[in-house]
Design an enzyme around this catalytic site. Structure first.
Site, PDB file in Angstrom:
ATOM      1  N   GLU A  94      -6.419   3.461   1.215  1.00  0.00           N
ATOM      2  CA  GLU A  94      -6.443   3.195  -0.218  1.00  0.00           C
ATOM      3  C   GLU A  94      -7.820   3.517  -0.788  1.00  0.00           C
ATOM      4  O   GLU A  94      -7.944   4.028  -1.904  1.00  0.00           O
ATOM      5  CB  GLU A  94      -6.100   1.710  -0.454  1.00  0.00           C
TER       6      GLU A  94
ATOM      7  N   GLU B 108      -8.159   7.184  -1.084  1.00  0.00           N
ATOM      8  CA  GLU B 108      -7.370   7.613  -2.237  1.00  0.00           C
ATOM      9  C   GLU B 108      -8.132   7.346  -3.534  1.00  0.00           C
ATOM     10  O   GLU B 108      -8.183   8.212  -4.426  1.00  0.00           O
ATOM     11  CB  GLU B 108      -6.031   6.855  -2.247  1.00  0.00           C
TER      12      GLU B 108
ATOM     13  N   CYS C 219       0.020  -3.345  -1.908  1.00  0.00           N
ATOM     14  CA  CYS C 219       0.402  -4.021  -0.663  1.00  0.00           C
ATOM     15  C   CYS C 219       1.310  -5.219  -0.882  1.00  0.00           C
ATOM     16  O   CYS C 219       1.806  -5.794   0.068  1.00  0.00           O
ATOM     17  CB  CYS C 219      -0.823  -4.406   0.145  1.00  0.00           C
TER      18      CYS C 219
ATOM     19  N   SER D  15      -1.396   2.812  -5.997  1.00  0.00           N
ATOM     20  CA  SER D  15      -1.796   3.539  -4.795  1.00  0.00           C
ATOM     21  C   SER D  15      -0.529   3.923  -4.042  1.00  0.00           C
ATOM     22  O   SER D  15       0.447   3.173  -4.029  1.00  0.00           O
ATOM     23  CB  SER D  15      -2.660   2.634  -3.919  1.00  0.00           C
TER      24      SER D  15
ATOM     25  N   LYS E   5       8.849  -9.159   1.578  1.00  0.00           N
ATOM     26  CA  LYS E   5       8.694  -8.253   2.725  1.00  0.00           C
ATOM     27  C   LYS E   5      10.038  -7.963   3.377  1.00  0.00           C
ATOM     28  O   LYS E   5      10.217  -6.950   4.029  1.00  0.00           O
ATOM     29  CB  LYS E   5       7.753  -8.870   3.749  1.00  0.00           C
TER      30      LYS E   5
ATOM     31  N   GLU F 206      11.327  -5.252   1.336  1.00  0.00           N
ATOM     32  CA  GLU F 206      10.525  -4.043   1.549  1.00  0.00           C
ATOM     33  C   GLU F 206      10.930  -3.312   2.824  1.00  0.00           C
ATOM     34  O   GLU F 206      11.100  -2.099   2.826  1.00  0.00           O
ATOM     35  CB  GLU F 206       9.042  -4.426   1.615  1.00  0.00           C
TER      36      GLU F 206
ATOM     37  N   GLU G 199      13.081   4.067   1.745  1.00  0.00           N
ATOM     38  CA  GLU G 199      11.901   4.928   1.949  1.00  0.00           C
ATOM     39  C   GLU G 199      11.197   4.599   3.254  1.00  0.00           C
ATOM     40  O   GLU G 199      10.285   5.323   3.654  1.00  0.00           O
ATOM     41  CB  GLU G 199      10.894   4.730   0.808  1.00  0.00           C
TER      42      GLU G 199
ATOM     43  N   CYS H  10      -1.168 -13.979  -0.940  1.00  0.00           N
ATOM     44  CA  CYS H  10      -0.146 -14.166   0.100  1.00  0.00           C
ATOM     45  C   CYS H  10      -0.105 -15.584   0.641  1.00  0.00           C
ATOM     46  O   CYS H  10       0.939 -16.057   1.076  1.00  0.00           O
ATOM     47  CB  CYS H  10      -0.390 -13.210   1.244  1.00  0.00           C
TER      48      CYS H  10
END
Ligand SMILES: Cc1cc2nc3c(=O)[nH]c(=O)nc-3n(C[C@H](O)[C@H](O)[C@H](O)COP(=O)(O)O)c2cc1C
Ligand code: SF4
Ligand code: SF4
Ligand code: SF4
Ligand code: SF4
Ligand code: FES
Lengths: 405, 625
Positions: free
Chosen positions: B308, B311, B335, B355, B394, B397, B402, B552
């Site tokens: 990141e 980037e 994230c 990102s 999560k 996710e 993908e 988190c």
């Protein structure tokens, strides 16, 4: 004033249905000034006609004393109590009284805006009310600098409800006005301090507001002459059910049930439900009781039942109404009402014990004490009063509880 | 410093938030009340409940939650207030005048018992087959009031179908007590607005738009509603049965990666005070349960910083040197899968600001089934990857289409802290007594920078430690590497560092004031997105957003209950542990260096890392068909 032309005055009564000339209340109020208006109002002893009976002068005084750059007057025209239709008569035939009451209220508490919350089913009145407001504006009774008064501008808008009974409860009404689910709010804080959009707001019943111009014009002293010590003035009663002349009557407070029954030509009357579904049901032996805040209080609904009626069915009908109309947010009302209804079904099926019924009466007491708003607080009234006042009919004829010997 | 104005809270409830005077002796600022026999003085506007709590008087509650605005709907907290016709709810009643309160009269006790009985009469469920058994507020109330029979009967069959559609959240409205904590969480606290009460009267229930399955509405899977539900009406979609099956299958190589936040909270599941980390103990417990390898997600957190960060530097170079107008700045972190879904639904036109780096969980999954499989010579088809996460999102996710870049499902299962604790208990292990052990190679122990990802501001702090040093050749100018402006629980934080004496490669950043913004909770994310829309972030370079309040450590998979205080203690545990670690900068993690030398040989944001470690997003929008 051209308005006078379209008026059809067919009714007569001591206060509301007495002679009145458009605009006079507002004119007199502006001459009197805030202090004197509040004085007359307090002197009159006027109490809320929407059901709760809160002194109107106090309500206005509290919101008048609230510091805020914005305040509101809301006219509660949700008229949802089963058996009530007197506000409709006022809105159709005496709109000047209602609107002038709002204008005087706005002047007194320092509000620039008034909102009339109209029951969804009354949409058909909307057009005539809008037209009336337009005429008031033309007559300078509404809008900027009312009657040339530099310091007083006031406007009224009309908003439609959508058919929920609970939206007649003043804080649910405010939530509804704000665009939320019609759910009553916590109190305190009260609307007089924190109401519509967080601003001090007076919510008054149609009839309460309609009384104001008369009081301003003729004085509190005059108003007090009608009615009783604790219930001053007169009251509109919407009478329905088993009688020959149902309709809206203006009678002084203090009229007894028996007298009222005579007026509406009811025969073979067995029971009178005073105060609509959330009121109490009186048997013959109590027809000498008088209508008033101190005895049989009512927002105006009187339902007459004759000997042919099955009181358990009457009760069931009321309870079904509450099971459906509870807003569903608080436990005692959301679940309590269905328990009361279940009990009625059990009685119908003769499948109950008296200890069970007593448990439910106690539950009714808890609902009265612990529910969040007036709906849950009063929905057990008919359950408790009908089972008590008609126990012979309900339990006597019909037999006994299964396990009750 | 950015004021959060929550317009949705009904005004009546906002009004309870009276600004309490700091100085209690201030005349007019306090009011004296009598509670039972005791006379006390409290700041004006204190609720009866608060006053009682301050004085060790217990009042039962159900709909009240310290994170949420007042509801006053369950009515369990009723008390008697002298001169008032009805009972009053302690949670909602602000003390504005000297009143006399009685908290345990016959009337009060009877009413409370009635209310509990009513709730139980409609509650379809049995405690012994319920995941909240032993940690349920309804059960506690029943116990407290000695309920030993169903006074008003008990439902015999379910009224609602269980909604299993979401990968993250399961809704079983048969156990709902209509406290509306989830509604207030979703609407007021997270400002997503998926749940609301529907219908009236006895038919009232909490539902979604047109009662659609949760998977088909704009739910971001944050799971915050689960954390605040007093009963088992809301729970996470639990894959532990499948994980047991994999563990029991000798052919399967089952590896687990553990995120930083569960370690700082899992002790709570074993009766420990919040604020103690159990990293080493957890490693041992996981091995005893039967996981073949135990890895540290912080490794890929370090990797995320590299990817990141690179980037960001590339975007900055494009913008500043190449004057490329199409480059999107600030760059937003990616994230937090709840945040990603939030922006996909509510700000889809801004997806290019995100990102492209995957979350640490997904990076790890892709590496395990490629790099690790090769190093260890295991067929990736036999590897099962489990991710222990503080998070409900999560789970969604790892099921995104993908996320199959390794050629397999990169992460097979997302497991929450609560579910992990259950598995540990099931294996007969008492976590606090486990001996400590390390993480497994080839990923080893990670840097402290990865660890602080668990707290809001952590990603920013970790990124700054690395970016500043790469750009200037010097450590960040903060004592002990603690970048104070990144820490704490303020909703939206803003700060900057000036870049001076840059190394040759980054001379184009000389004199640049590197500006960053940190937000946690989607309500705050919304504020940031509105700022972006209004051009208020034009000079900002990097924005960290976490969907969950506190980051988190306050995730939707963390132990129940939660409160600001508990979240603060978890953060302290994380920062304390971090301070003791030998390596505290991502770029100094030797395992990361090894990975770039051995496997991702074309470096951060290179071709292979683009294939495995980066992703793309879906423009979802908020309209539901
Ligand atoms: C369930 C419920 C329904 C109500 N419906 C009405 C109504 O339709 N019209 C009304 O004026 N007041 C209604 N009220 C009373 C209002 O809450 C409020 O007390 C009244 O509007 C105040 O006006 P007043 O002081 O002039 O009576 C209702 C109250 C409850 C609890
Ligand atoms: S008493 Fe009934 S109508 Fe009133 S708030 Fe409670 S549930 Fe709603
Ligand atoms: S939600 Fe609570 S009360 Fe209901 S079954 Fe589960 S543990 Fe028991
Ligand atoms: S998971 Fe988050 S977004 Fe989804 S319903 Fe719960 S609080 Fe709302
Ligand atoms: S789902 Fe849980 S939090 Fe939501 S209203 Fe029901 S019991 Fe309360
Ligand atoms: S805790 Fe006070 S009403 Fe629910």
């Amino acid at each position: 004033m051209e308005l006078e032309k379209i008026k059809k005055k067919m009714r007569s009564g001591p206060v509301l249905f007495s002679e009145y000339k458009l605009g006079e209340g507002v004119k007199k109020a502006l001459q009197l000034g805030r202090e004197n208006i509040l004085f007359e109002l307090k002197d009159s002893g006027l109490k809320g006609r929407g059901g709760a009976g809160f002194p109107t002068a106090t309500k206005w005084m509290l919101s008048g004393a609230s510091l805020s750059d914005k305040k509101f007057i809301v006219c509660n025209a949700d008229e949802g109590e089963p058996g009530t239709f007197k506000d409709r008569v006022l809105l159709l035939e005496y709109p000047e009284l209602v609107f002038e009451g709002m204008i005087i209220g706005g002047y007194t508490i320092g509000a620039k805006e008034g909102i009339l919350y109209l029951r969804g089913e009354y949409e058909y009145i909307l057009k005539s009310l809008e037209d009336f407001l337009e005429m008031l504006r033309k007559d300078k009774l509404l809008g900027n600098n009312i009657l040339g008064n530099e310091n007083f501008s006031f406007n009224i808008t009309i908003r439609l409800g959508s058919g929920a009974y609970v939206c007649g409860e003043e804080t649910a009404l405010i939530e509804s006005l704000e665009g939320y689910r019609g759910e009553p709010r916590n109190r305190p804080p009260y609307p007089v301090n924190t109401g519509y959009l967080g601003h001090p707001t007076v919510v008054n019943n149609v009839e309460t507001l309609a009384s104001v111009p008369h009081i301003i014009l003729k004085g509190g002293e005059w108003f007090k002459k009608h009615g009783t010590d604790k219930s001053t003035g007169s009251k509109l009663f919407s009478v329905s059910g088993d009688c020959d002349k149902p309709g809206v009557y203006e009678l002084p407070w203090g009229t007894s049930i028996a007298e009222l029954l005579k007026v509406v030509e009811a025969k073979n009357t067995k029971a009178v439900q005073v105060g609509g579904a959330s009121g109490i049901c009186l048997p013959k032996s109590q027809f000498n009781r008088v209508l008033g805040y101190e005895d049989a209080a009512t927002g105006g609904s009187i339902i007459v039942f004759n000997e042919s009626r099955n009181m358990l069915k009457v009760l069931k009908n009321f309870m079904e109404f509450f099971v459906e109309e509870s807003c569903g947010q608080c436990t005692p009302c959301r679940i309590g009402n269905i328990k009361l209804l279940e009990a009625i079904e059990k009685i119908e099926n003769n499948d109950f014990t008296f200890s069970y019924i007593n448990n439910l009466k106690e539950l009714g007491r808890t609902m009265q004490l612990a529910s969040k708003c007036g709906l849950g607080q009063s929905s057990p009234n008919s359950f408790i009063s009908i089972l008590e006042n008609f126990k012979d009919e309900i339990f006597g004829l019909n037999g006994k509880g299964k396990n009750n010997g | 410093m950015v004021k959060r104005e929550n317009e949705r809270i009904p005004v009546s409830q906002q009004a309870h938030v009276v600004d309490k005077p700091k100085d209690l002796t201030n005349i007019g600022g306090t009011v004296s009340v009598q509670i039972n026999e005791k006379k006390i003085t409290v700041p004006l506007g204190t609720t009866i409940l608060e006053a009682c709590q301050l004085n060790q008087i217990h009042i039962p509650t159900l709909c009240h939650h310290p994170d949420l605005c007042i509801a006053g709907v369950c009515r369990v907290c009723v008390v008697e207030v002298e001169k008032m016709r009805t009972l009053q709810t302690a949670c909602s009643f602000p003390i504005m005048s000297p009143i006399k309160i009685k908290t345990s009269t016959e009337m009060v006790r009877k009413a409370r018992r009635h209310i509990i009985d009513l709730l139980l009469s409609e509650h379809y469920g049995e405690c012994y087959s319920c995941f909240r058994n032993g940690n349920c507020e309804l059960q506690n109330l029943a116990k407290e009031y000695g309920v030993d029979n169903y006074t008003f009967g008990h439902v015999q069959s379910p009224r609602y179908e269980v909604d299993n559609s979401s990968a993250a959240v399961v809704r079983d409205m048969n156990k709902c007590v209509l406290c509306k904590r989830c509604v207030r969480t979703c609407i007021d606290f997270q400002e997503v607005g998926v749940l609301e009460a529907i219908d009236r009267g006895h038919d009232t229930h909490v539902g979604t738009f047109l009662d659609k399955p949760l998977a088909d509405v704009v739910c971001i899977n944050c799971g915050q509603c689960i954390n605040r539900c007093p009963t088992a009406a809301l729970r996470a979609n639990d894959p532990s049965d499948e994980i047991w099956t994999a563990i029991d299958d000798p052919k399967k190589h089952v590896v687990i990666q553990t995120a930083p936040s569960p370690r700082a909270a899992i002790g709570e599941e074993f009766g420990q005070e919040p604020g103690k980390s159990f990293t080493g103990e957890l490693n041992t417990a996981l091995r005893r349960i039967g996981f073949d390898r135990v890895f540290d997600t912080n490794f890929t957190a370090d990797l995320t910083i590299m990817e990141e960060g690179t980037e960001l530097l590339t975007r900055l170079k494009k913008a500043l040197v190449d004057k490329d107008q199409s480059v999107k700045l600030p760059q937003f972190t990616s994230c937090s899968p709840g945040w990603v879904k939030y922006i996909e639904h509510f700000y889809p036109e801004y997806l290019d600001y995100l990102s492209t780096a995957k979350s640490p969980q997904q990076m790890f999954g892709a590496l395990i089934k490629t790099f690790y499989a090769k190093e260890e010579n295991i067929d990736p088809a036999d590897i099962v990857t489990v991710a222990l996460m503080p998070c409900a999102a999560k789970k969604f996710e790892c099921n995104r289409p993908e996320m199959y870049d390794s050629g397999f499902k990169d992460v097979d299962y997302g497991l929450t802290t609560r579910e992990m604790a259950k598995m540990i208990r099931e294996a007969g292990i008492y976590l606090p007594e486990m001996p400590k052990s390390q993480f497994d190679d080839p990923f080893g122990d990670a840097s402290g920078a990865g660890l602080i990802f668990g707290a809001t501001g952590g990603v920013m702090e970790a990124a700054l430690r690395t970016a500043y040093e790469l750009i200037t050749g010097r450590e960040v100018p903060f004592e002990n590497l603690i970048i104070e402006p990144c820490r704490g629980f303020e909703g939206v934080k803003q700060a900057s560092v000036k870049l001076e004496n840059c190394v040759e490669q980054y001379k184009f950043l000389e004199g640049v004031e590197l500006k960053f913004v940190v937000a946690h909770g989607t309500a705050n994310a919304k504020i940031v997105m509105e700022m972006l829309k209004n051009g208020e972030l034009n000079d900002v370079h990097f924005v960290e957003v976490m969907a969950c309040p506190g980051g988190c450590l306050g995730g939707g998979g963390q132990p129940i209950p939660t409160s600001a205080e508990i979240r603060k203690k978890r953060a302290e545990a994380i920062y304390e542990e971090e301070a003791t670690l030998p390596i505290r900068k991502s770029h100094e993690n030797t395992h990361v260096t090894y990975l770039y030398e051995k496997f991702l040989t074309d470096g951060p944001c290179g071709k292979l890392s683009h294939k495995l470690l980066h992703t793309h997003y879906v423009k979802r929008g908020k309209y539901i068909s």
